[in-house]
Write an enzyme that holds these catalytic residues in place. Structure first.
Site, PDB file in Angstrom:
ATOM      1  CB  VAL A  11      -0.955  -0.007   1.212  1.00 14.19           C
ATOM      2  CG1 VAL A  11      -1.603   1.348   1.422  1.00 14.19           C
ATOM      3  CG2 VAL A  11      -2.022  -1.067   1.006  1.00 14.19           C
ATOM      4  CG  LEU A 156      -4.102  -0.720  -3.042  1.00 14.64           C
ATOM      5  CD1 LEU A 156      -3.502  -2.107  -3.066  1.00 14.64           C
ATOM      6  CD2 LEU A 156      -3.006   0.312  -3.223  1.00 14.64           C
ATOM      7  CE  LYS A 157      -9.524  -5.192  -8.241  1.00  9.54           C
ATOM      8  NZ  LYS A 157     -10.083  -3.849  -8.344  1.00  9.54           N
ATOM      9  CB  ALA A 258     -17.116 -21.821  -6.586  1.00 11.16           C
ATOM     10  CB  CYS A 266      -6.957  -7.615   2.645  1.00 11.57           C
ATOM     11  SG  CYS A 266      -5.649  -6.401   2.320  1.00 11.57           S
ATOM     12  CE  LYS A 269      -4.156  -7.031   7.487  1.00  9.74           C
ATOM     13  NZ  LYS A 269      -5.157  -5.976   7.584  1.00  9.74           N
TER      14      LYS A 269
HETATM   15  N1  LIG Z   1      -1.930  -5.316   0.588  1.00 12.71           N
HETATM   16  C1  LIG Z   1      -3.120  -4.904   0.197  1.00 12.71           C
HETATM   17  O1  LIG Z   1      -3.644  -5.296  -0.848  1.00 12.71           O
HETATM   18  C2  LIG Z   1      -3.890  -3.919   1.027  1.00 12.71           C
HETATM   19  C3  LIG Z   1      -5.029  -3.274   0.482  1.00 12.71           C
HETATM   20  C4  LIG Z   1      -5.719  -2.356   1.252  1.00 12.71           C
HETATM   21  C5  LIG Z   1      -5.305  -2.103   2.561  1.00 12.71           C
HETATM   22  N2  LIG Z   1      -4.215  -2.762   3.082  1.00 12.71           N
HETATM   23  C6  LIG Z   1      -3.808  -2.435   4.443  1.00 12.71           C
HETATM   24  O2  LIG Z   1      -2.693  -1.549   4.363  1.00 12.71           O
HETATM   25  C7  LIG Z   1      -1.768  -1.809   5.447  1.00 12.71           C
HETATM   26  C8  LIG Z   1      -0.402  -2.118   4.874  1.00 12.71           C
HETATM   27  O3  LIG Z   1      -0.487  -3.328   4.135  1.00 12.71           O
HETATM   28  P1  LIG Z   1       0.691  -3.813   3.176  1.00 12.71           P
HETATM   29  O4  LIG Z   1       0.214  -5.032   2.498  1.00 12.71           O
HETATM   30  O5  LIG Z   1       1.176  -2.669   2.398  1.00 12.71           O
HETATM   31  O6  LIG Z   1       1.796  -4.195   4.293  1.00 12.71           O
HETATM   32  P2  LIG Z   1       3.301  -4.649   4.082  1.00 12.71           P
HETATM   33  O7  LIG Z   1       3.588  -5.629   5.147  1.00 12.71           O
HETATM   34  O8  LIG Z   1       3.540  -5.000   2.650  1.00 12.71           O
HETATM   35  O9  LIG Z   1       4.150  -3.298   4.367  1.00 12.71           O
HETATM   36  C9  LIG Z   1       4.221  -2.687   5.602  1.00 12.71           C
HETATM   37  C10 LIG Z   1       5.562  -1.943   5.691  1.00 12.71           C
HETATM   38  O10 LIG Z   1       5.581  -1.124   6.848  1.00 12.71           O
HETATM   39  C11 LIG Z   1       6.903  -1.117   7.373  1.00 12.71           C
HETATM   40  N3  LIG Z   1       6.882  -0.616   8.755  1.00 12.71           N
HETATM   41  C12 LIG Z   1       6.445  -1.241   9.871  1.00 12.71           C
HETATM   42  N4  LIG Z   1       6.538  -0.424  10.931  1.00 12.71           N
HETATM   43  C13 LIG Z   1       7.029   0.742  10.489  1.00 12.71           C
HETATM   44  C14 LIG Z   1       7.338   1.987  11.117  1.00 12.71           C
HETATM   45  N5  LIG Z   1       7.128   2.209  12.418  1.00 12.71           N
HETATM   46  N6  LIG Z   1       7.849   2.974  10.349  1.00 12.71           N
HETATM   47  C15 LIG Z   1       8.062   2.795   9.024  1.00 12.71           C
HETATM   48  N7  LIG Z   1       7.775   1.641   8.393  1.00 12.71           N
HETATM   49  C16 LIG Z   1       7.264   0.629   9.101  1.00 12.71           C
HETATM   50  C17 LIG Z   1       7.359  -2.542   7.185  1.00 12.71           C
HETATM   51  O11 LIG Z   1       8.766  -2.665   7.242  1.00 12.71           O
HETATM   52  C18 LIG Z   1       6.777  -2.848   5.796  1.00 12.71           C
HETATM   53  O12 LIG Z   1       7.700  -2.546   4.788  1.00 12.71           O
HETATM   54  C19 LIG Z   1      -2.393  -2.950   6.251  1.00 12.71           C
HETATM   55  O13 LIG Z   1      -3.141  -2.406   7.281  1.00 12.71           O
HETATM   56  C20 LIG Z   1      -3.309  -3.619   5.236  1.00 12.71           C
HETATM   57  O14 LIG Z   1      -4.386  -4.277   5.853  1.00 12.71           O
HETATM   58  C21 LIG Z   1      -3.504  -3.645   2.335  1.00 12.71           C
END
Ligand SMILES: NC(=O)c1ccc[n+]([C@@H]2O[C@H](COP(=O)([O-])OP(=O)(O)OC[C@H]3O[C@@H](n4cnc5c(N)ncnc54)[C@H](O)[C@@H]3O)[C@@H](O)[C@H]2O)c1
Length: 454
Positions: A11, A156-157, A258, A266, A269
């Site tokens: 994201v 986003l997806k 299906a 996502c 969790k």
């Molecule tokens: N992946 C998806 O498709 C998606 C879509 C919509 C929403 N989300 C939500 O967005 C959030 C992020 O998801 P993601 O998939 O991008 O996660 P991810 O695990 O790919 O990335 C998270 C990043 O944050 C970094 N991080 C952790 N603590 C930190 C700090 N204190 N300072 C700076 N960086 C730090 C980690 O090192 C990692 O690189 C989650 O809450 C997720 O549920 C994800």
């Protein structure tokens, strides 16, 4: 605008790169030095179609930079996006440790007005917690900093993240601070040139909107998976049922396939987290509890079919497995059904030769070195000497295979398709015993006749 994005995962990196592409001055912060060093040298930590080009162009243009320097990151952006992970805690609730640490850093170092934007998926009430940790830090420093907290969930997806971010269906902004709303409107103005997409609401409603959206989509998938199990018992075809109901505009075609269960970072969790949030406030969520358990069961459906076909012990059996990522066009394997299926096959004594177009390095990390699991260089390379082929992810390159070749390469021409990729008549015409999910196959008819559907 000056924007800081905290967290450069799926994201954060997509948001940062796309906002830079629109002309903003973006600094991305991450605590992972290897990730930042890689990005500074032009190496992306994730696979996302089109992202490498946008990152490269905007780095070259000087609008996108990467750092591990918290002080510089806090100083840079008036808008501070928090896009760090919110993994499930032991009890399934969202672990807010990273979000609150990111917020605390802002409180520790800010010296002018900041709009702190929760982009991570966070439970209702998190904005209040973010506000209080920032206030605590300001009080500790004895300074009076002005800031606003905004909820801006991301929809986003993975696999289509750039398109989703650049052309969103809607942009949800939960805010109660007029100046913050103005700044968010200005930041997102380029996304609204054709029509209005910003939905401004109160913060708690914005936080709940994200969970409600993912919970609804997960519900549709589990619903169709159960219908598929029923179709198998009744001798109906879930694909025809899907078309029959999807054509109703009140239902629509999306998320009605299906398969062998949903996964990813996502849905699993977020469904768990909203159930925990609900139980904490004394509200049972019967529907979502069922959605979750139906999905856990569905991840085992292919294994159940394999066991019915080859017996409880799979000692000495070898399976080719196509697809490890939780869905196509991503290397993300978090909660992927392939993890359950591979582990279950290995546990029963089988060996697995897996192939995925992009997720094999991720799989090596996820599975570690497991005796019995190896990786092939190509889809056809995985087939040699296997007793059957198991399809877990619907990558494009699996959609029109050479069925004659599959039939010749396998030791036994048996295919278990967890994504219903084919019209049954095609593999069957090539002499393949074709097992799918809720489809009218010869194998399903035989199982029904023999009463062997579990
Ligand atoms: N992946 C998806 O498709 C998606 C879509 C919509 C929403 N989300 C939500 O967005 C959030 C992020 O998801 P993601 O998939 O991008 O996660 P991810 O695990 O790919 O990335 C998270 C990043 O944050 C970094 N991080 C952790 N603590 C930190 C700090 N204190 N300072 C700076 N960086 C730090 C980690 O090192 C990692 O690189 C989650 O809450 C997720 O549920 C994800």
């Amino acid at each position: 605008m000056k924007v800081t994005v905290v967290g450069t995962g799926y994201v954060g990196l997509v948001s940062g790169a796309c906002l830079a592409d629109l002309g903003n001055d973006v600094l991305c912060l991450d605590v992972d030095p290897a990730k930042i060093a890689g990005l500074q040298q032009g190496r992306l930590p994730i696979y996302e179609p089109g992202l490498d080009r946008i990152v490269e162009q905007n780095v070259q243009a000087g609008r996108l930079r990467f750092t591990t320097d918290v002080v510089a990151a806090v100083a840079h952006g008036t808008i501070q996006f928090i896009a760090v992970g919110t993994p499930p805690d032991e009890d399934g609730s969202a672990d807010l440790r990273y979000v609150l640490e990111a917020a605390r850093n802002i409180g520790r170092h800010m010296s002018d007005y900041k709009v702190v934007v929760d982009k991570s998926t966070v439970p209702v009430g998190t904005a209040d917690q973010v506000r209080s940790v920032i206030s605590e830090e300001l009080a500790r420093r004895g300074v009076e900093g002005r800031f606003a907290v905004v909820s801006n969930p991301e929809f986003l997806k993975e696999g289509a993240a750039i398109e989703d971010f650049m052309r969103p269906d809607r942009i949800v902004i939960g805010a109660d601070d007029e100046q913050a709303i103005l700044l968010m409107r200005a930041l997102y103005a380029p996304f609204q040139r054709s029509h209005h997409k910003l939905i401004v609401m109160d913060i708690r409603s914005a936080e709940l909107t994200k969970y409600a959206a993912n919970a609804m989509l997960a519900t549709r998938i589990s619903f169709m998976n159960e219908m598929a199990l029923l179709a198998e018992r009744l001798g109906a075809d879930i694909e025809q049922v899907r078309q029959g109901i999807g054509s109703d505009p009140r239902i629509g075609f999306s998320f009605l396939y299906a398969g062998c269960g949903y996964g990813g970072s996502c849905f699993p969790k977020d469904v768990q987290a909203v159930i925990r949030t609900a139980s904490r406030v004394g509200q049972d969520l019967h529907v979502l509890t069922a959605v979750e358990s139906a999905n856990e069961r569905q991840k085992m459906v292919l294994v159940e079919k394999i066991v019915r076909r080859f017996g409880e012990s799979l000692d000495g059996r070898r399976f080719a497995l196509w697809g490890l990522a939780f869905k196509p066009n991503t290397d993300d394997m978090r909660e992927a059904p392939s993890r359950v299926i591979v582990a279950e096959l290995l546990k029963r004594g089988a060996t697995v030769v897996a192939y995925d177009p992009v997720a094999m390095h991720e799989a090596e990390r996820a599975f570690g070195s497991q005796p019995g699991l190896s990786f092939a260089d190509s889809a056809t390379g995985a087939l040699a000497h296997a007793d059957a082929l198991v399809i877990v992810t619907e990558w494009k390159e699996f959609r029109s295979p050479d069925f004659e070749l599959i039939c010749r390469s396998l030791r036994q021409p048996v295919v278990f398709d967890g994504r219903n990729l084919y019209e049954a008549s095609l593999p069957e015409a090539a002499g393949i015993e074709y097992h799918a999910i809720g489809r009218l196959t010869v194998a399903a008819a035989a199982a029904r006749e023999q009463g062997t559907i579990a």
